[in-house]
Motif scaffolding. Structure first.
Motif, PDB file in Angstrom:
ATOM      1  N   GLN A 247      -9.045 -17.601  11.882  1.00  0.00           N
ATOM      2  CA  GLN A 247      -9.627 -17.714  10.553  1.00  0.00           C
ATOM      3  C   GLN A 247      -9.156 -19.013   9.918  1.00  0.00           C
ATOM      4  OE1 GLN A 247      -8.200 -14.093   8.697  1.00  0.00           O
ATOM      5  NE2 GLN A 247      -6.566 -15.200   7.669  1.00  0.00           N
ATOM      6  N   PRO A 248     -10.068 -19.771   9.314  1.00  0.00           N
ATOM      7  CA  PRO A 248      -9.696 -21.085   8.787  1.00  0.00           C
ATOM      8  C   PRO A 248      -9.161 -21.042   7.368  1.00  0.00           C
ATOM      9  CG  PRO A 248     -12.051 -20.769   8.588  1.00  0.00           C
ATOM     10  CD  PRO A 248     -11.514 -19.520   9.248  1.00  0.00           C
ATOM     11  N   GLU A 249      -9.510 -20.002   6.625  1.00  0.00           N
ATOM     12  CA  GLU A 249      -9.172 -19.976   5.206  1.00  0.00           C
ATOM     13  C   GLU A 249      -7.793 -19.370   4.981  1.00  0.00           C
ATOM     14  OE1 GLU A 249     -10.928 -16.055   6.222  1.00  0.00           O
ATOM     15  OE2 GLU A 249     -11.530 -18.128   6.563  1.00  0.00           O
ATOM     16  N   PRO A 250      -7.119 -19.736   3.905  1.00  0.00           N
ATOM     17  CA  PRO A 250      -5.829 -19.108   3.593  1.00  0.00           C
ATOM     18  C   PRO A 250      -6.024 -17.648   3.221  1.00  0.00           C
ATOM     19  CG  PRO A 250      -6.571 -20.491   1.777  1.00  0.00           C
ATOM     20  CD  PRO A 250      -7.508 -20.761   2.922  1.00  0.00           C
ATOM     21  N   GLN A 251      -5.032 -16.831   3.492  1.00  0.00           N
ATOM     22  CA  GLN A 251      -5.139 -15.409   3.208  1.00  0.00           C
ATOM     23  C   GLN A 251      -4.787 -15.141   1.746  1.00  0.00           C
ATOM     24  OE1 GLN A 251      -3.225 -12.899   6.073  1.00  0.00           O
ATOM     25  NE2 GLN A 251      -3.724 -14.240   7.767  1.00  0.00           N
ATOM     26  N   LEU A 252      -5.739 -15.423   0.881  1.00  0.00           N
ATOM     27  CA  LEU A 252      -5.539 -15.241  -0.549  1.00  0.00           C
ATOM     28  C   LEU A 252      -6.568 -14.261  -1.087  1.00  0.00           C
ATOM     29  CD1 LEU A 252      -5.036 -18.981  -1.611  1.00  0.00           C
ATOM     30  CD2 LEU A 252      -3.263 -17.258  -1.265  1.00  0.00           C
ATOM     31  N   SER A 253      -6.196 -13.014  -1.214  1.00  0.00           N
ATOM     32  CA  SER A 253      -7.046 -11.986  -1.823  1.00  0.00           C
ATOM     33  C   SER A 253      -8.491 -12.084  -1.339  1.00  0.00           C
ATOM     34  CB  SER A 253      -7.001 -12.092  -3.346  1.00  0.00           C
ATOM     35  OG  SER A 253      -7.489 -13.343  -3.783  1.00  0.00           O
ATOM     36  N   ARG A 254      -8.668 -12.193  -0.049  1.00  0.00           N
ATOM     37  CA  ARG A 254     -10.019 -12.271   0.496  1.00  0.00           C
ATOM     38  C   ARG A 254     -10.771 -10.981   0.201  1.00  0.00           C
ATOM     39  NH1 ARG A 254     -10.853 -11.868   6.782  1.00  0.00           N
ATOM     40  NH2 ARG A 254     -10.144  -9.817   6.159  1.00  0.00           N
ATOM     41  N   VAL A 255     -11.986 -11.103  -0.278  1.00  0.00           N
ATOM     42  CA  VAL A 255     -12.790  -9.932  -0.595  1.00  0.00           C
ATOM     43  C   VAL A 255     -13.699  -9.593   0.574  1.00  0.00           C
ATOM     44  CG1 VAL A 255     -14.529  -8.979  -2.134  1.00  0.00           C
ATOM     45  CG2 VAL A 255     -12.713 -10.420  -3.055  1.00  0.00           C
ATOM     46  N   VAL A 261     -26.371 -16.849  10.371  1.00  0.00           N
ATOM     47  CA  VAL A 261     -27.062 -17.808  11.230  1.00  0.00           C
ATOM     48  C   VAL A 261     -27.970 -18.638  10.340  1.00  0.00           C
ATOM     49  CG1 VAL A 261     -28.624 -18.130  13.172  1.00  0.00           C
ATOM     50  CG2 VAL A 261     -26.995 -16.225  13.178  1.00  0.00           C
ATOM     51  N   SER A 262     -27.662 -19.915  10.219  1.00  0.00           N
ATOM     52  CA  SER A 262     -28.380 -20.799   9.301  1.00  0.00           C
ATOM     53  C   SER A 262     -29.059 -21.916  10.087  1.00  0.00           C
ATOM     54  CB  SER A 262     -27.406 -21.379   8.264  1.00  0.00           C
ATOM     55  OG  SER A 262     -28.043 -22.323   7.434  1.00  0.00           O
ATOM     56  N   PHE A 263     -30.291 -21.658  10.514  1.00  0.00           N
ATOM     57  CA  PHE A 263     -31.111 -22.656  11.212  1.00  0.00           C
ATOM     58  C   PHE A 263     -30.350 -23.287  12.379  1.00  0.00           C
ATOM     59  CE2 PHE A 263     -32.590 -22.308   6.855  1.00  0.00           C
ATOM     60  CZ  PHE A 263     -33.951 -22.036   7.053  1.00  0.00           C
ATOM     61  N   GLY A 264     -29.844 -22.419  13.255  1.00  0.00           N
ATOM     62  CA  GLY A 264     -29.179 -22.876  14.460  1.00  0.00           C
ATOM     63  C   GLY A 264     -27.693 -23.130  14.319  1.00  0.00           C
ATOM     64  N   VAL A 265     -27.148 -22.883  13.137  1.00  0.00           N
ATOM     65  CA  VAL A 265     -25.723 -23.094  12.885  1.00  0.00           C
ATOM     66  C   VAL A 265     -25.112 -21.782  12.411  1.00  0.00           C
ATOM     67  CG1 VAL A 265     -24.034 -24.329  11.476  1.00  0.00           C
ATOM     68  CG2 VAL A 265     -26.069 -25.517  12.303  1.00  0.00           C
ATOM     69  N   ILE A 266     -23.890 -21.467  12.890  1.00  0.00           N
ATOM     70  CA  ILE A 266     -23.174 -20.283  12.440  1.00  0.00           C
ATOM     71  C   ILE A 266     -22.292 -20.665  11.253  1.00  0.00           C
ATOM     72  CG2 ILE A 266     -21.575 -18.426  13.045  1.00  0.00           C
ATOM     73  CD1 ILE A 266     -24.114 -18.252  14.608  1.00  0.00           C
ATOM     74  N   LEU A 267     -22.473 -19.970  10.140  1.00  0.00           N
ATOM     75  CA  LEU A 267     -21.651 -20.193   8.955  1.00  0.00           C
ATOM     76  C   LEU A 267     -20.729 -18.992   8.734  1.00  0.00           C
ATOM     77  CD1 LEU A 267     -24.249 -21.613   6.380  1.00  0.00           C
ATOM     78  CD2 LEU A 267     -22.746 -22.898   7.923  1.00  0.00           C
ATOM     79  N   ARG A 268     -19.514 -19.285   8.359  1.00  0.00           N
ATOM     80  CA  ARG A 268     -18.574 -18.255   7.913  1.00  0.00           C
ATOM     81  C   ARG A 268     -18.437 -18.412   6.396  1.00  0.00           C
ATOM     82  NH1 ARG A 268     -13.488 -15.893  10.407  1.00  0.00           N
ATOM     83  NH2 ARG A 268     -12.227 -15.157   8.654  1.00  0.00           N
ATOM     84  N   ILE A 287     -17.139 -22.012   2.377  1.00  0.00           N
ATOM     85  CA  ILE A 287     -18.092 -21.970   3.487  1.00  0.00           C
ATOM     86  C   ILE A 287     -17.584 -22.850   4.626  1.00  0.00           C
ATOM     87  CG2 ILE A 287     -20.495 -22.332   4.169  1.00  0.00           C
ATOM     88  CD1 ILE A 287     -21.254 -22.151   1.226  1.00  0.00           C
ATOM     89  N   TYR A 288     -17.678 -22.321   5.849  1.00  0.00           N
ATOM     90  CA  TYR A 288     -17.234 -23.042   7.037  1.00  0.00           C
ATOM     91  C   TYR A 288     -18.361 -23.048   8.072  1.00  0.00           C
ATOM     92  CZ  TYR A 288     -12.681 -22.106   4.922  1.00  0.00           C
ATOM     93  OH  TYR A 288     -11.635 -22.014   4.048  1.00  0.00           O
ATOM     94  N   ARG A 289     -18.511 -24.158   8.759  1.00  0.00           N
ATOM     95  CA  ARG A 289     -19.511 -24.308   9.810  1.00  0.00           C
ATOM     96  C   ARG A 289     -18.804 -24.273  11.170  1.00  0.00           C
ATOM     97  NH1 ARG A 289     -21.379 -29.145   8.551  1.00  0.00           N
ATOM     98  NH2 ARG A 289     -19.967 -30.207   9.986  1.00  0.00           N
ATOM     99  N   LEU A 290     -19.386 -23.536  12.105  1.00  0.00           N
ATOM    100  CA  LEU A 290     -18.815 -23.461  13.445  1.00  0.00           C
ATOM    101  C   LEU A 290     -19.216 -24.698  14.233  1.00  0.00           C
ATOM    102  CD1 LEU A 290     -17.281 -21.923  15.617  1.00  0.00           C
ATOM    103  CD2 LEU A 290     -19.412 -20.741  16.206  1.00  0.00           C
ATOM    104  N   GLU A 306     -14.786 -26.777   7.139  1.00  0.00           N
ATOM    105  CA  GLU A 306     -15.229 -26.414   5.791  1.00  0.00           C
ATOM    106  C   GLU A 306     -16.269 -27.406   5.281  1.00  0.00           C
ATOM    107  OE1 GLU A 306     -13.453 -24.857   1.524  1.00  0.00           O
ATOM    108  OE2 GLU A 306     -12.099 -25.837   2.973  1.00  0.00           O
ATOM    109  N   ILE A 307     -17.291 -26.902   4.628  1.00  0.00           N
ATOM    110  CA  ILE A 307     -18.341 -27.725   4.029  1.00  0.00           C
ATOM    111  C   ILE A 307     -18.450 -27.373   2.546  1.00  0.00           C
ATOM    112  CG2 ILE A 307     -19.618 -28.005   6.175  1.00  0.00           C
ATOM    113  CD1 ILE A 307     -21.527 -25.825   5.275  1.00  0.00           C
TER     114      ILE A 307
END
Length: 381
Positions: A247-255, A261-268, A287-290, A306-307
């Motif tokens: 996981q790329p994001e810091p563990q801060l109260s993640r909800v 799948v965004s036009f051929g790209v995986i977004l987290r 938002i993060y792009r794979l 991250e984008i």
């Protein structure tokens, strides 16, 4: 849809007209089939598309049901069973509520448990029989008996032909950690994604997955591991893990975590609670792009980057998944935004919101407040 066409027609020198002040009405049925199709592709709402096809026989023959443009999800009222003989849907595009009649022969003792892209997951509790049902076409695909008492359905991997469609069943979304069961229409049993309680965080064992972050793309399943928050990439042909993505994001109260799948790209897409704001549903997104590319001539391991914007796209997020659209295809929708909802299970209500990614501001959108809901993507085939 309003159109203005100027027609230039040859006429004889001695031709007379009963009233030169009244322009002659064009015969819309004489439009070339190619032009009729081009017009139909610009229709954003399925109800308008249905009306378009019934204008005349020529228009209906020129435009197939499969020519329907990609649709925004509808919101489904799933508070009752199919035994009522109808289902209700709300369209955020038109702001209208639609009632779809369902033949009672298809709805006796059945309840809607969730949605899977163009289909609804239905269940007969006494027998555990379940199926996929399209309420707009009455198409029904049988599935193996349910493995769980209160199942829900996460979005299916759907492409032309039933052989390339996968359905994943999980426990009710009230239970946040659960095994998943996978099958294709026609399979005789569900395949469980097995649990290995002794695996390490980098293990390529399947593990147990949480009801956060799950999607399909290009023959692979992307699922969030319950223990670590890592995303495991599963090859659907072999049911083996090909990559483990920290996981790329810091563990801060993640909800919530959504995989889109965004036009051929995986977004987290990660939604965080904003504790500094004392307003309902105060939150912000990251938002993060794979990335699957190559660097310095050597293959790189997949990683999240991250984008800070998604340009002319907007995202729909719900439950554990989401989908992406282009703003120019849907009047009234704004690019670089996220549309999401918040459900109050106690009061049986929900509310829509729009998040401006650049400004980090949330806007409340009008919506009916009496539906316990699921997303459903309307389709005529």
């Amino acid at each position: 849809m309003a159109m203005a066409l100027r027609l230039s027609l040859p006429c004889s020198k001695n031709a007379t007209f009963p009233d030169t002040h009244l322009p002659k009405e064009p015969d819309w049925s004489d439009l070339p089939p190619e032009l009729i199709c081009l017009i139909s592709w610009k229709i954003a709402d399925i109800s308008d598309f249905v009306c378009f096809r019934v204008v005349c026989k020529r228009w209906r023959s020129a435009v197939r049901a499969s020519d329907l443009a990609r649709q925004l999800p509808w919101i489904m009222d799933n508070s009752g069973s199919l035994s009522k003989g109808y289902l209700r849907f709300y369209s955020l595009l038109t702001g209208k509520t639609y009632t779809v009649n369902v033949p009672l022969s298809n709805s006796t003792d059945k309840s809607v448990m969730g949605s899977a892209y163009h289909y609804l997951l239905t269940l007969i509790r006494p027998t555990s029989e379940c199926s996929l049902f399209n309420p707009l076409t009455n198409e029904e695909l049988s599935l193996p008996r349910a493995m769980l008492l209160f199942p829900s359905c996460v979005p299916s991997a759907l492409s032309p032909g039933q052989n390339s469609m996968y359905v994943v069943m999980s426990r009710s979304r009230i239970a946040h950690h659960t095994p998943f069961f996978l099958c294709r229409p026609g399979d005789r049993k569900w395949t469980r994604l097995e649990v290995d309680p002794f695996r390490s965080k980098d293990s390529t064992e399947l593990g147990e997955f949480s009801n956060e972050g799950f999607t399909f793309y290009n023959g692979r399943c992307y699922a969030c591991d319950r223990e670590t928050g890592y995303i495991k990439v599963i090859d659907l042909a072999t049911l083996t893990v090909t990559h483990v993505l920290p996981q790329p994001e810091p563990q801060l109260s993640r909800v919530s975590v959504y995989l889109v799948v965004s036009f051929g790209v995986i977004l987290r897409v990660c939604r965080y609670k904003n504790y500094s704001e004392k307003i309902p549903c105060a939150c912000y997104f990251r938002i993060y792009r794979l990335e699957l590319g190559h660097g310095d001539g050597n293959a790189m391991d997949p990683c999240w980057v991250e984008i800070d914007n998604i340009s002319n796209q907007f995202l729909f997020l719900h439950n554990i998944h989401g989908c992406a659209f282009r703003a120019e295809d849907f009047p009234g929708f704004v690019g670089n935004t996220i549309y999401f909802s918040r459900e109050n299970c106690i009061e049986n209500t929900f509310q829509f919101y729009r998040y401006d990614i650049k400004e980090r501001k949330i806007e409340v959108l009008p919506a009916p407040l009496n539906l316990i809901h699921d997303w459903f993507v309307p389709s005529l085939c």
